[in-house]
Design a protein around this motif. Structure first.
Motif, short mmCIF file in Angstrom:
data_model
loop_
_atom_site.label_atom_id
_atom_site.label_comp_id
_atom_site.label_asym_id
_atom_site.label_seq_id
_atom_site.Cartn_x
_atom_site.Cartn_y
_atom_site.Cartn_z
N VAL A 40 37.02 37.88 42.84
CA VAL A 40 37.21 38.68 41.74
C VAL A 40 38.39 37.95 40.96
O VAL A 40 39.37 37.71 41.73
N VAL A 41 38.04 37.36 39.88
CA VAL A 41 38.88 36.91 38.94
C VAL A 41 39.22 37.69 37.69
O VAL A 41 38.17 37.89 36.84
N GLU A 42 40.35 38.12 37.40
CA GLU A 42 40.79 38.87 36.39
C GLU A 42 40.02 40.25 36.24
O GLU A 42 39.59 40.90 35.27
N GLY A 43 39.44 40.83 37.47
CA GLY A 43 38.81 41.83 37.68
C GLY A 43 37.39 41.89 37.15
O GLY A 43 36.59 42.83 37.36
N VAL A 44 36.78 40.49 37.13
CA VAL A 44 35.44 40.28 37.01
C VAL A 44 34.90 39.71 38.47
O VAL A 44 35.33 38.63 38.86
N VAL A 45 33.76 39.95 38.75
CA VAL A 45 33.11 39.53 40.11
C VAL A 45 32.24 38.07 39.74
O VAL A 45 31.66 37.82 38.84
N VAL A 46 32.85 37.07 40.35
CA VAL A 46 32.10 35.69 40.10
C VAL A 46 32.05 35.03 41.70
O VAL A 46 32.50 35.50 42.42
N THR A 47 31.18 34.07 41.58
CA THR A 47 30.97 33.45 42.84
C THR A 47 31.19 31.77 42.57
O THR A 47 30.74 31.41 41.82
N PRO A 48 31.68 31.31 43.76
CA PRO A 48 31.97 29.84 43.62
C PRO A 48 30.67 28.95 43.56
O PRO A 48 30.59 27.97 42.88
N ILE A 49 29.39 29.54 44.23
CA ILE A 49 28.24 28.87 44.05
C ILE A 49 27.29 30.30 43.75
O ILE A 49 27.14 31.26 44.63
N TRP A 50 26.32 30.17 42.74
CA TRP A 50 25.64 30.99 42.38
C TRP A 50 24.03 30.66 42.60
O TRP A 50 23.55 30.05 41.57
N PRO A 51 23.65 30.84 43.75
CA PRO A 51 22.12 30.25 44.03
C PRO A 51 21.17 30.66 43.02
O PRO A 51 20.24 29.97 42.71
N PRO A 52 21.14 31.92 42.41
CA PRO A 52 19.98 32.23 41.34
C PRO A 52 19.83 31.02 40.16
O PRO A 52 18.76 30.81 39.87
N THR A 53 20.71 30.45 39.68
CA THR A 53 20.65 29.54 38.65
C THR A 53 19.92 28.36 39.40
O THR A 53 19.00 27.81 38.76
#
Length: 345
Positions: A40-53
């Motif tokens: 969670v960065v600034e309240g937003v969910v992110v991932t270091p690696i986003w496999p769907p892309t």
């Protein structure tokens, strides 16, 4: 006489629909796996690696533009698993779909080969992935700002984390999927004994490098070089993906080299490591594949020339037309005397 109206049943193209549904399912599964390492960065969910892309780009490269509805559906399903979809969600879905489409368009424009057998193919995937993922990250984070879920001053930190996660998905996951579907290089020129030794080294050294408190992440790179030199893309990218997954787990649990670091320091260190790992594996394996292809071409040319010379020495005609052309080309390259000059005795 009564007119007879002949009607034919309308048949939907079943194969594109099934492919799109399969892509949607793979996208959703990859998304759920990627969310296991979410931060969670600034309240937003992110991932270091986003496999769907990576799944989306690989699907577009292999099956074509017709599977884009599957990407959109998969993106919508992933978002629906996190929160209730709203009207603004369509902008995020559009960004997640247009980004891979832009990557596919850029790669095709530069003549990208699915086997990634040239250095230019590796560079194209790097720059294509980094450039195209600007679309998805900007759309996703911009939506958060427009809806008030994110302050304007927090835009760049979240945008950077989103963009790098999408780009790492392309650089790490797309080559592995191309290998699995048979479009990229396979394991070559190495025996099972060496393959088992490399697998044991990966199993033993990678967890030690990722989880040890002594910060031994540098141990990953000799394994990447070994895998790239001996097993090319199939070995190096699998090794890089395993290393990145283990390192992401260590970062999320603040173990190993990420112990006692702030959230910003963890993200910077993790993304730098993942980027260096992906670039090393991808570019080195592409360079090795290109050199081996060049060596094979030179060897084949030498074999054909030797066969031609043997036939000429025996007073026979060359075996085929290509050989005759080779002899003519060699003859054309011989120096000719200048006009008016006398031949040497």
């Amino acid at each position: 006489m009564a007119a007879v109206l002949v009607t034919r049943p309308v048949r939907l193209p079943l194969e594109p629909v099934l492919k799109a549904l399969a892509v949607a399912a793979c996208y959703y599964v990859a998304g759920r796996l990627g969310l296991l390492g979410r931060v969670v960065v600034e309240g937003v969910v992110v991932t270091p690696i986003w496999p769907p892309t990576g799944v989306a780009v690989a699907a577009l490269l292999v099956y074509g533009v017709r599977v884009w509805p599957g990407i959109a559906l998969g993106s919508l399903l992933v978002i629906a698993s996190l929160t209730t979809p709203q009207i603004g969600t369509l902008l995020t879905v559009a960004g997640n779909t247009i980004g891979p489409l832009c990557a596919m368009w850029l790669l095709r424009r530069v003549g990208f080969r699915l086997d990634i057998s040239r250095l230019r193919d590796g560079l194209a995937l790097v720059f294509g992935g980094l450039g195209a993922m600007l679309v998805s990250s900007t759309a996703g984070v911009g939506l958060q700002v427009l809806t008030g879920g994110l302050q304007t001053g927090e835009f760049w930190s979240v945008w950077l984390a989103w963009w790098v996660g999408d780009a790492m998905g392309v650089l790490l996951v797309t080559p592995v999927l191309l290998v699995l579907v048979g479009a990229a290089g396979r394991l070559r020129r190495a025996g099972w004994t060496e393959m088992v030794c490399l697998a044991l080294a990966v199993v033993i050294l990678l967890p030690m490098a990722a989880l040890s408190r002594m910060s031994l992440l540098f141990l990953v790179f000799p394994l990447l070089i070994w895998a790239a030199l001996r097993f090319q893309l199939a070995g190096s990218m699998v090794c890089a993906l395993v290393a990145s997954v283990l390192t992401t787990f260590a970062a999320n649990t603040q173990r190993g080299a990420f112990e006692h670091l702030s959230a910003v320091e963890v993200m910077v260190k993790l993304q730098a490591f993942n980027g260096a790992t992906a670039l090393t594996a991808l570019l080195l394996s592409a360079m090795v594949a290109e050199q081996r292809a060049t060596r094979r071409s030179v060897q084949n040319a030498c074999n054909e020339l030797a066969e031609v010379l043997e036939h000429l020495a025996a007073g026979e005609a060359p075996p085929d037309a290509s050989a005759s052309h080779a002899v003519d080309a060699i003859a054309d390259d011989r120096p000719r005397p200048a006009p008016g000059s006398r031949p040497h005795r």
